[in-house]
Design a protein around this motif. Sequence first.
Motif, PDB file in Angstrom:
ATOM      1  N   ARG A 278       0.862  -1.194   0.000  1.00 54.00           N
ATOM      2  CA  ARG A 278       0.000   0.000   0.000  1.00 54.00           C
ATOM      3  C   ARG A 278       0.894   1.239   0.000  1.00 54.00           C
ATOM      4  O   ARG A 278       0.703   2.179  -0.776  1.00 54.00           O
ATOM      5  N   LYS A 279       1.907   1.206   0.878  1.00 54.41           N
ATOM      6  CA  LYS A 279       2.896   2.282   0.975  1.00 54.41           C
ATOM      7  C   LYS A 279       3.539   2.563  -0.389  1.00 54.41           C
ATOM      8  O   LYS A 279       3.666   3.710  -0.811  1.00 54.41           O
TER       9      LYS A 279
ATOM     10  N   LEU B  88       1.246   4.325  -2.618  1.00 58.34           N
ATOM     11  CA  LEU B  88       1.037   5.722  -2.204  1.00 58.34           C
ATOM     12  C   LEU B  88       2.258   6.601  -2.441  1.00 58.34           C
ATOM     13  O   LEU B  88       2.149   7.824  -2.443  1.00 58.34           O
TER      14      LEU B  88
ATOM     15  N   ASP C 201       3.974  -3.573   4.160  1.00 61.05           N
ATOM     16  CA  ASP C 201       3.466  -2.501   5.001  1.00 61.05           C
ATOM     17  C   ASP C 201       3.657  -2.873   6.470  1.00 61.05           C
ATOM     18  O   ASP C 201       4.037  -4.008   6.786  1.00 61.05           O
ATOM     19  N   SER C 202       3.364  -1.924   7.329  1.00 56.82           N
ATOM     20  CA  SER C 202       3.425  -2.139   8.778  1.00 56.82           C
ATOM     21  C   SER C 202       2.848  -3.494   9.182  1.00 56.82           C
ATOM     22  O   SER C 202       1.731  -3.822   8.761  1.00 56.82           O
TER      23      SER C 202
ATOM     24  N   GLY D 250      12.262   8.232  11.468  1.00 57.50           N
ATOM     25  CA  GLY D 250      12.256   6.908  12.099  1.00 57.50           C
ATOM     26  C   GLY D 250      12.500   6.975  13.599  1.00 57.50           C
ATOM     27  O   GLY D 250      11.951   6.176  14.360  1.00 57.50           O
TER      28      GLY D 250
ATOM     29  N   GLY E 291      10.213  -1.700   1.529  1.00 61.65           N
ATOM     30  CA  GLY E 291       9.191  -0.651   1.395  1.00 61.65           C
ATOM     31  C   GLY E 291       8.253  -0.901   0.229  1.00 61.65           C
ATOM     32  O   GLY E 291       7.063  -0.593   0.301  1.00 61.65           O
TER      33      GLY E 291
ATOM     34  N   LYS F  64      10.317   4.993  -7.173  1.00 60.96           N
ATOM     35  CA  LYS F  64       9.744   6.141  -6.458  1.00 60.96           C
ATOM     36  C   LYS F  64      10.490   6.380  -5.146  1.00 60.96           C
ATOM     37  O   LYS F  64      10.735   7.521  -4.760  1.00 60.96           O
ATOM     38  N   PHE F  65      10.875   5.289  -4.476  1.00 61.58           N
ATOM     39  CA  PHE F  65      11.713   5.439  -3.272  1.00 61.58           C
ATOM     40  C   PHE F  65      13.061   6.053  -3.665  1.00 61.58           C
ATOM     41  O   PHE F  65      13.608   6.897  -2.970  1.00 61.58           O
TER      42      PHE F  65
ATOM     43  N   ALA G  82      12.833   9.836  -4.348  1.00 59.93           N
ATOM     44  CA  ALA G  82      12.693  10.655  -3.145  1.00 59.93           C
ATOM     45  C   ALA G  82      14.062  11.013  -2.564  1.00 59.93           C
ATOM     46  O   ALA G  82      14.269  12.123  -2.086  1.00 59.93           O
TER      47      ALA G  82
ATOM     48  N   SER H 279      10.523   7.264  19.125  1.00 62.70           N
ATOM     49  CA  SER H 279       9.495   6.335  18.656  1.00 62.70           C
ATOM     50  C   SER H 279       9.668   4.940  19.264  1.00 62.70           C
ATOM     51  O   SER H 279      10.747   4.576  19.722  1.00 62.70           O
TER      52      SER H 279
ATOM     53  N   GLY I 273       7.437  12.042   0.070  1.00 62.71           N
ATOM     54  CA  GLY I 273       7.983  10.708  -0.153  1.00 62.71           C
ATOM     55  C   GLY I 273       8.553  10.100   1.114  1.00 62.71           C
ATOM     56  O   GLY I 273       8.280   8.941   1.448  1.00 62.71           O
ATOM     57  N   PHE I 274       9.330  10.898   1.850  1.00 65.65           N
ATOM     58  CA  PHE I 274       9.934  10.368   3.079  1.00 65.65           C
ATOM     59  C   PHE I 274       8.856  10.018   4.107  1.00 65.65           C
ATOM     60  O   PHE I 274       8.999   9.067   4.863  1.00 65.65           O
TER      61      PHE I 274
ATOM     62  N   ALA J 228       7.231   6.772   2.932  1.00 67.17           N
ATOM     63  CA  ALA J 228       8.170   5.682   3.196  1.00 67.17           C
ATOM     64  C   ALA J 228       8.202   5.351   4.684  1.00 67.17           C
ATOM     65  O   ALA J 228       8.363   4.198   5.069  1.00 67.17           O
ATOM     66  N   SER J 229       8.045   6.369   5.531  1.00 67.68           N
ATOM     67  CA  SER J 229       8.084   6.161   6.982  1.00 67.68           C
ATOM     68  C   SER J 229       6.706   5.859   7.549  1.00 67.68           C
ATOM     69  O   SER J 229       6.542   5.733   8.765  1.00 67.68           O
ATOM     70  N   ASP J 230       5.706   5.776   6.651  1.00 65.42           N
ATOM     71  CA  ASP J 230       4.332   5.457   7.045  1.00 65.42           C
ATOM     72  C   ASP J 230       3.767   6.462   8.048  1.00 65.42           C
ATOM     73  O   ASP J 230       3.030   6.087   8.959  1.00 65.42           O
TER      74      ASP J 230
ATOM     75  N   ASP K 253       9.212  -1.326   9.954  1.00 66.20           N
ATOM     76  CA  ASP K 253       8.060  -1.691  10.777  1.00 66.20           C
ATOM     77  C   ASP K 253       7.433  -3.012  10.336  1.00 66.20           C
ATOM     78  O   ASP K 253       6.208  -3.166  10.365  1.00 66.20           O
TER      79      ASP K 253
ATOM     80  N   MET L 292       9.023   8.960  15.127  1.00 65.55           N
ATOM     81  CA  MET L 292       7.638   8.687  14.731  1.00 65.55           C
ATOM     82  C   MET L 292       7.403   7.233  14.348  1.00 65.55           C
ATOM     83  O   MET L 292       8.258   6.605  13.740  1.00 65.55           O
ATOM     84  N   ASP L 293       6.207   6.763  14.710  1.00 60.03           N
ATOM     85  CA  ASP L 293       5.766   5.421  14.331  1.00 60.03           C
ATOM     86  C   ASP L 293       4.639   5.535  13.306  1.00 60.03           C
ATOM     87  O   ASP L 293       4.121   6.629  13.047  1.00 60.03           O
ATOM     88  N   SER L 294       4.238   4.393  12.782  1.00 64.66           N
ATOM     89  CA  SER L 294       3.128   4.321  11.833  1.00 64.66           C
ATOM     90  C   SER L 294       1.955   5.199  12.255  1.00 64.66           C
ATOM     91  O   SER L 294       1.516   5.118  13.412  1.00 64.66           O
TER      92      SER L 294
ATOM     93  N   LYS M  30       9.515   2.319  17.416  1.00 59.89           N
ATOM     94  CA  LYS M  30      10.421   1.749  16.422  1.00 59.89           C
ATOM     95  C   LYS M  30      11.876   2.052  16.772  1.00 59.89           C
ATOM     96  O   LYS M  30      12.745   1.178  16.713  1.00 59.89           O
TER      97      LYS M  30
END
Lengths: 396, 396
Positions: free
Chosen positions: A6-7, A10, B111-112, A107, B107, B261-262, B265, B5, A128-129, A132-134, B134, A110-112, B7
């Motif tokens: 999904r990430k 997106l 996903d998480s 990272g 990535g 895309k990653f 970024a 976090s 983008g970042f 990538a970091s959700d 994650d 922050m978490d998801s 994480k």
Amino acid sequence: MPKISRKGQLMPSSPIRKLVPYAEQAYKDGKTVYHLNIGQPDIKTPEVAMDAVKNTSLDILAYSRSEGSEGYRKKIAQYYAKNDIHVDHNDIIVTTGGSEALLFAFGSIMDSDDEIIIPEPFYANYNGFSTASDIKVVPVISKIEDNFALPAIEEFEKLITDKTKAILICNPGNPTGYLYSREEIKKLEAIVKKHDLFLIADEVYREFVYDGNEFYSIMQEEGLEEHAIMIDSVSKRYSMCGARIGYLVSKNKEVIKTALKFAQARLSPPTLAQIAAEAALDTPQSYFDDVIVEYVKRRNTLIKELKTIEGLKIAEPKGAFYCIVELPIKSADHFAQWLLESYEYNKQTVMVAPAAGFYSTPNMGLNQIRIAYVLNEETLIKAVHILKEALKVYPN
Amino acid sequence: MPKISRKGQLMPSSPIRKLVPYAEQAYKDGKTVYHLNIGQPDIKTPEVAMDAVKNTSLDILAYSRSEGSEGYRKKIAQYYAKNDIHVDHNDIIVTTGGSEALLFAFGSIMDSDDEIIIPEPFYANYNGFSTASDIKVVPVISKIEDNFALPAIEEFEKLITDKTKAILICNPGNPTGYLYSREEIKKLEAIVKKHDLFLIADEVYREFVYDGNEFYSIMQEEGLEEHAIMIDSVSKRYSMCGARIGYLVSKNKEVIKTALKFAQARLSPPTLAQIAAEAALDTPQSYFDDVIVEYVKRRNTLIKELKTIEGLKIAEPKGAFYCIVELPIKSADHFAQWLLESYEYNKQTVMVAPAAGFYSTPNMGLNQIRIAYVLNEETLIKAVHILKEALKVYPN
């Protein structure tokens, strides 16, 4: 067939790179394309930096320390001291570009599903970042009419939730060219302290400040030590974007300890680039003086020329080398593509960055473009003239 | 004070780096420390690579393309063709080390809270990249008694859930030295196809295969095109760990499109390192032949010397330059620290990597160490002798 994430779905495409195929076709069609779209300066890298690499006596290109060598970090701390930023070398982690410093910062704090508030328009890759970091970008809108000054602090207050972990600014701003004042930094200080948030400042354009204005770093603000995370990079300062060397700087020991674990996982920043970047710290002041004189000239020329075009709104930049311009059109996306695909003026055209990619609120900045004044004056004059002529015939 | 976090708290420290302060103290105490703990080869980087950097005529160190230059990727594709791996240059993204290739792969497909199955013991940083992404590592245990061969496929089956997205192998293995056979790859193919999973193979040690064994890549397996993601790196192949150049390779167009895309970024992989890495592709075959002869000698010497120590279990490596050894002790963590802190033999000691950090199942590998045979034979003999003497007096 297994599915991508999904990430991954997106992840935004770069707002600039999607025009690249049209630019390539324009070149094939024999057009000269003036690039007003990218922040790749044409300024030469300091010779001292390139020479250090050319003269290296390394015979094994080995890993460096994950956080960068102690010697290099001590020299970085000295550079900061000269800029009235007083940090210890242990407050610094050398990263693979400012990009990686941002990823480590995100990272580490922050978490998801956590949220970060960013004044928009902002550097497109923050999107983008974040993906990538959700994490979720919560934009607070700054306005072209105010030259993109800091939005009222009440606008930030409205957006803060249990999930909010940080505020991110870019100072001086890409794409806005806005320079935050000490008073604006103090307002941000108050709100991050009140809500126990981090304040991340991307200060990679620190040296690019004009008209006698003074740059004020979040690292200079007393009392902000536990909240402030500075992102830095050698890319623009020494015109060495391809080195991929940046720094994460914080006096918050937990942040540094945590970011170091991310740094250790990826082993080390690039060794050759560190050699160049360390040597670049010895660049003579005259290099920067010349560069600033050059950018001020370019900016003045750009603004002067743009003002000859009717119906434009221009946010006059005080720093960095970008400028947001509102055009008398509906869709800058369409206009940018049309410039490359369907327009030419004496076999020439221009490439601009549609500004919508610098907003995360849908339908914002649709009629705005970002211009990077990284070309010499003569070329800028030509490019703006082409823009002017193009607007006359553009089928809006 | 704002909090880091979850994480960030969970990010593992490197199993090797935590011993560094003890090593530094040992040096201060005047001890010579033989490093059996790290995969930093002492082999010289090919001259052709270093010369390319020294002779560069670049005067602006600019960004490269996010996916690496077309010319470089075409040369990489030729290198693969010589290794019987047939990919197009558009199936390749140049990354900042194999590390970044892994992060892009994770990535792009997870996903998480998604799960990835990895035979353990595995390269310790897979834990870090998983935490940073994650996602959850689900280990399947391979055994020293089997030289760490692929666990029975039923063991994988037991672990597959709705959340499982991929299986990750390292071939030849770090830290095991195990080389997967074609049959084992075919077993993995069957299971990833059955459950519609990705198969990621970290093949950075491809060239380091001994005793006439043949390396078989997941990219050679017909029918695996949509499932296979190969991670590669120039770090070990050309002894240029500090370059930070790797590749993500896949014939799955969606994976490449997403990973790109990653890549966009973060703008681009390091430019100087790409110059070195592209030139390294012209390294004469004699360089590799010499290197392999050297590693085979080192491995043979290491194993021969280790076999003179009573009570050891040794997994004989067929590739890479690591070896897992089970010691007649309780805690390799304690032993490794004791070697640095409290032991010396004629003012000398050794540094080893406790293997527990290469497992994610708690309490596995507690009495195992990883030895990297990246030192010359003479030094290896000395180092193993010290290990032997140390085990005699270690207060278990």
